[in-house]
Write a protein that holds these residues in place. Structure first.
Motif, PDB file in Angstrom:
ATOM      1  N   ALA A  54      30.451 -41.861  43.269  1.00 44.76           N
ATOM      2  CA  ALA A  54      29.817 -42.788  44.206  1.00 44.76           C
ATOM      3  C   ALA A  54      28.532 -42.223  44.812  1.00 44.76           C
ATOM      4  N   LEU A  55      28.267 -40.942  44.607  1.00 40.37           N
ATOM      5  CA  LEU A  55      27.080 -40.307  45.176  1.00 40.37           C
ATOM      6  C   LEU A  55      25.882 -40.486  44.244  1.00 40.37           C
ATOM      7  N   PRO A  56      24.669 -40.527  44.798  1.00 42.05           N
ATOM      8  CA  PRO A  56      23.494 -40.795  43.963  1.00 42.05           C
ATOM      9  C   PRO A  56      23.078 -39.641  43.060  1.00 42.05           C
ATOM     10  N   GLU A  57      23.504 -38.420  43.380  1.00 43.52           N
ATOM     11  CA  GLU A  57      23.163 -37.276  42.547  1.00 43.52           C
ATOM     12  C   GLU A  57      24.302 -36.270  42.582  1.00 43.52           C
ATOM     13  N   PRO A  58      24.370 -35.360  41.619  1.00 46.36           N
ATOM     14  CA  PRO A  58      25.483 -34.405  41.560  1.00 46.36           C
ATOM     15  C   PRO A  58      25.583 -33.564  42.833  1.00 46.36           C
ATOM     16  N   PRO A  59      26.731 -33.553  43.488  1.00 43.22           N
ATOM     17  CA  PRO A  59      26.887 -32.811  44.734  1.00 43.22           C
ATOM     18  C   PRO A  59      27.329 -31.377  44.509  1.00 43.22           C
ATOM     19  N   ILE A  60      27.282 -30.593  45.578  1.00 43.30           N
ATOM     20  CA  ILE A  60      27.996 -29.319  45.626  1.00 43.30           C
ATOM     21  C   ILE A  60      29.434 -29.646  46.022  1.00 43.30           C
ATOM     22  N   VAL A  61      30.392 -29.109  45.283  1.00 43.86           N
ATOM     23  CA  VAL A  61      31.799 -29.434  45.509  1.00 43.86           C
ATOM     24  C   VAL A  61      32.562 -28.158  45.832  1.00 43.86           C
ATOM     25  N   LEU A  62      33.180 -28.126  47.005  1.00 44.19           N
ATOM     26  CA  LEU A  62      33.962 -26.971  47.447  1.00 44.19           C
ATOM     27  C   LEU A  62      35.438 -27.326  47.411  1.00 44.19           C
ATOM     28  N   GLY A  63      36.240 -26.440  46.814  1.00 39.22           N
ATOM     29  CA  GLY A  63      37.686 -26.614  46.802  1.00 39.22           C
ATOM     30  C   GLY A  63      38.369 -25.436  47.451  1.00 39.22           C
ATOM     31  N   HIS A  64      39.313 -25.731  48.346  1.00 43.80           N
ATOM     32  CA  HIS A  64      40.074 -24.683  49.033  1.00 43.80           C
ATOM     33  C   HIS A  64      41.471 -24.614  48.450  1.00 43.80           C
ATOM     34  N   SER A  65      41.921 -23.413  48.071  1.00 48.41           N
ATOM     35  CA  SER A  65      43.291 -23.184  47.632  1.00 48.41           C
ATOM     36  C   SER A  65      43.618 -24.091  46.441  1.00 48.41           C
ATOM     37  N   TYR A  66      44.646 -24.946  46.557  1.00 44.85           N
ATOM     38  CA  TYR A  66      44.958 -25.918  45.499  1.00 44.85           C
ATOM     39  C   TYR A  66      43.762 -26.806  45.175  1.00 44.85           C
ATOM     40  N   GLY A  67      42.882 -27.016  46.146  1.00 43.39           N
ATOM     41  CA  GLY A  67      41.670 -27.791  45.888  1.00 43.39           C
ATOM     42  C   GLY A  67      40.837 -27.226  44.757  1.00 43.39           C
ATOM     43  N   GLY A  68      40.992 -25.929  44.468  1.00 43.84           N
ATOM     44  CA  GLY A  68      40.310 -25.348  43.318  1.00 43.84           C
ATOM     45  C   GLY A  68      40.827 -25.910  42.010  1.00 43.84           C
ATOM     46  N   SER A  69      42.139 -26.135  41.925  1.00 40.23           N
ATOM     47  CA  SER A  69      42.706 -26.779  40.735  1.00 40.23           C
ATOM     48  C   SER A  69      42.094 -28.160  40.554  1.00 40.23           C
ATOM     49  N   VAL A  70      41.887 -28.859  41.663  1.00 39.75           N
ATOM     50  CA  VAL A  70      41.334 -30.211  41.620  1.00 39.75           C
ATOM     51  C   VAL A  70      39.887 -30.184  41.142  1.00 39.75           C
ATOM     52  N   ILE A  71      39.039 -29.354  41.756  1.00 39.30           N
ATOM     53  CA  ILE A  71      37.620 -29.384  41.395  1.00 39.30           C
ATOM     54  C   ILE A  71      37.375 -28.822  40.004  1.00 39.30           C
ATOM     55  N   THR A  72      38.294 -28.012  39.505  1.00 40.34           N
ATOM     56  CA  THR A  72      38.173 -27.531  38.127  1.00 40.34           C
ATOM     57  C   THR A  72      38.171 -28.696  37.145  1.00 40.34           C
ATOM     58  N   GLY A  73      38.871 -29.772  37.485  1.00 39.24           N
ATOM     59  CA  GLY A  73      39.011 -30.889  36.567  1.00 39.24           C
ATOM     60  C   GLY A  73      37.985 -31.996  36.708  1.00 39.24           C
ATOM     61  N   VAL A  74      37.026 -31.868  37.623  1.00 46.29           N
ATOM     62  CA  VAL A  74      36.049 -32.943  37.798  1.00 46.29           C
ATOM     63  C   VAL A  74      34.857 -32.743  36.877  1.00 46.29           C
ATOM     64  N   HIS A  75      34.060 -33.799  36.743  1.00 48.90           N
ATOM     65  CA  HIS A  75      32.772 -33.701  36.066  1.00 48.90           C
ATOM     66  C   HIS A  75      31.723 -34.330  36.973  1.00 48.90           C
ATOM     67  N   GLY A  76      30.462 -33.991  36.735  1.00 53.49           N
ATOM     68  CA  GLY A  76      29.402 -34.580  37.538  1.00 53.49           C
ATOM     69  C   GLY A  76      29.050 -33.821  38.795  1.00 53.49           C
ATOM     70  N   ALA A  77      29.644 -32.645  39.007  1.00 49.21           N
ATOM     71  CA  ALA A  77      29.234 -31.780  40.116  1.00 49.21           C
ATOM     72  C   ALA A  77      28.052 -30.923  39.671  1.00 49.21           C
ATOM     73  N   GLY A  78      27.278 -30.460  40.637  1.00 42.19           N
ATOM     74  CA  GLY A  78      26.144 -29.598  40.313  1.00 42.19           C
ATOM     75  C   GLY A  78      26.425 -28.131  40.555  1.00 42.19           C
ATOM     76  N   HIS A  79      27.338 -27.834  41.477  1.00 44.45           N
ATOM     77  CA  HIS A  79      27.725 -26.462  41.792  1.00 44.45           C
ATOM     78  C   HIS A  79      29.135 -26.524  42.362  1.00 44.45           C
ATOM     79  N   LEU A  80      29.980 -25.586  41.933  1.00 44.01           N
ATOM     80  CA  LEU A  80      31.354 -25.506  42.405  1.00 44.01           C
ATOM     81  C   LEU A  80      31.505 -24.305  43.325  1.00 44.01           C
ATOM     82  N   VAL A  81      32.218 -24.491  44.437  1.00 42.41           N
ATOM     83  CA  VAL A  81      32.536 -23.394  45.347  1.00 42.41           C
ATOM     84  C   VAL A  81      34.054 -23.304  45.456  1.00 42.41           C
ATOM     85  N   TYR A  82      34.592 -22.139  45.111  1.00 39.91           N
ATOM     86  CA  TYR A  82      36.035 -21.902  45.187  1.00 39.91           C
ATOM     87  C   TYR A  82      36.312 -21.019  46.402  1.00 39.91           C
ATOM     88  N   LEU A  83      36.999 -21.584  47.395  1.00 39.15           N
ATOM     89  CA  LEU A  83      37.315 -20.869  48.627  1.00 39.15           C
ATOM     90  C   LEU A  83      38.785 -20.468  48.593  1.00 39.15           C
TER      91      LEU A  83
END
Length: 225
Positions: A54-83
């Motif tokens: 829904a965003l106009p351009e690829p975002p920075i996506v941060l995942g915390h803990s289990y959220g890292g499992s989630v962001i690993t599976g997305v596409h269309g992000a520009g940078h991933l942050v694993y906390l």
């Protein structure tokens, strides 16, 4: 301006990221905090994917803990942050990597409907032990029950193999062993290490805001395919 998507972990809620999100928005950055607890890793990933799309351009996506499992599976992000988060490879799940510390296992209690929750006194020690007491108590009050099985989910894609990524090791973490974090961090483009517990967005949100502003300042969003 490039948006930031903040993805919480098990038992947590979007409200745990409220201070981080507010400070980013005050500086003019759009901050999106999806609600997980959709019942499975695939459903949680789909919810985050919908916000990214829904965003106009690829975002920075941060995942915390289990959220890292989630962001690993997305596409269309520009940078991933694993906390303090799971960076999963082919066939791996958080459970497969032994992600739950003995202290966290002791804090988990079953509910009649098959879900699990965390005992409040132990949750403070495991998740928020380095936070000031009033903040820790408030963060525990926000925790919610968790559906079973999410930690055994295996991502369908592995975006860290194609997208720049930053891993933040939380060296005082009592929920995910810092040694496991460091092994997973070796899969990422860049690694930071903070002397914090599992949830620095509660006790030291300025650390996360500073990191994200640094990444935003150096960020050129890739074109969407």
């Amino acid at each position: 301006m490039t948006a930031v998507v903040l993805v919480h972990g098990l038992y947590h809620r979007p409200d745990h990221f409220a201070v981080v999100a507010e400070r980013l928005r005050a500086a003019g950055t759009e901050a999106v905090v999806p609600e997980l607890h959709r019942g499975s890793l695939s459903a949680d990933t789909a919810a985050v994917q919908a916000d990214i799309d829904a965003l106009p351009e690829p975002p920075i996506v941060l995942g915390h803990s289990y959220g890292g499992s989630v962001i690993t599976g997305v596409h269309g992000a520009g940078h991933l942050v694993y906390l303090a988060a799971f960076v999963l490879d082919d066939g791996e799940s958080a459970a497969y990597l032994g992600g739950t510390s003995p202290q966290l296992q002791e804090a988990i209690t079953p509910e009649p409907d098959g879900s699990t929750s965390l005992r409040p006194d132990q949750a403070i020690s495991v998740l928020f032990g380095d936070c000031p007491e009033p903040l820790a108590a408030g963060a525990v009050d926000l925790l919610r029950a968790q559906s079973p099985g999410c930690g055994r989910g295996v991502p369908e894609r592995h975006s860290w193999k194609h997208i720049p990524s930053t891993y933040v090791v939380c060296a005082m973490d009592r929920a995910i062993d810092p040694s496991l974090q460091r092994r997973m961090a070796s899969r990422c483009t860049d690694v930071r290490e903070w002397q914090t517990g599992h949830s620095p967005f509660v006790g030291q949100p300025e650390l996360i805001v500073k990191l994200l502003r640094e990444l935003l300042a150096a960020y050129t969003p890739p074109r969407r395919k």
